[in-house]
Write an enzyme that holds these catalytic residues in place. Sequence first.
Site: not given
Length: 340
Positions: A163, A224, A257
């Site tokens: 990310d 995602k 995450c």
Amino acid sequence: MVRRRSRSRDLGPPVCLGGGSGWRSSSSGSLGRRETPERLPLSMAAAAPPAGGGGCCPAGPGGGGGSVPVLFCFSVFARPSTVPHGAGYELLIQKFLSLYGDQLDTHRKFVVQLFAEEWSQYIDLPKGFLVSERCKVRLVPLQIQITTLGNLTPSSTVFFCCDMQERFRPAIKYFGDIISVGQRLLQGARILGIPVIVTEQYPKGLGSTVQEIDLTGVKLVLPKTKFSMVLPEVEAALADIPGVRSVVLFGVETHVCIQQTALELVGRGLEVHIVADATSSRSMMDRMFALERLARTGIIVTTSEAILLQLVADKDHPKFKEIQNIIKASAPESGLLSKV
């Protein structure tokens, strides 16, 4: 070429029960040389029972067909059922899964034991065991302390880039520094032929991976909404890479995450290395406590230079000079340094 995809035996003790997609690793060793038994269909993986004989249902051809009553015990529970005459270890495991599947941690290791009348206690299931008469078996979780050594080799390693997106730039502390270090890691992965998996959290709203990160040659780029990177597509990709044992993980955010990805990977039997100089959060307190928690879990918190030099391991490695060129200029020593 970048592929973008939409989200969407031997049998033996101990047995590792698992569900869904999994990974195949070497048949011996431990994570960081930790053993991860082969994950088989039907949510089951098994290894061979130990040598030894005896028990109320000895191995042997035995006559007759039909079903045999067996009491299946787990924890405080005992549930009677039946299995076909001559059923072996694998069928017993499947029966345990059908009776207790919702209560089993499928990533733990277990041993199957048989109640032996002659000893008036449970013994490990004998090698070649076949059910021929009424008996009682139990599934016992193992509590094994395994030391994580943290050895890395290119052939058993995958890089996860999490990310690193444009919209995070103003919010994440020292984002420019972790972009710089992340780019070094991806360069190293290309030189050493290490597969790279990249995720983007809700890219429709948060944008794509920053332009400074060169995605040339990565295995997958996946959007995602789940915080963890362990998506079905990622599990499938890992299953396609032979001998995967270690994941090098970096990106944002450390306490969300990164943390959830690391814990999920460890739960699936993989060793995780988090690159401290390539991961950050909006809050340094969140980052610090996440790294402390992960280190206590046995996850390895390390640096980009340590990772790259461990992967070449020797000055005479054919790619050493190329890796040396990457690390000649030291990684940024930002405020991340005192907050690990």
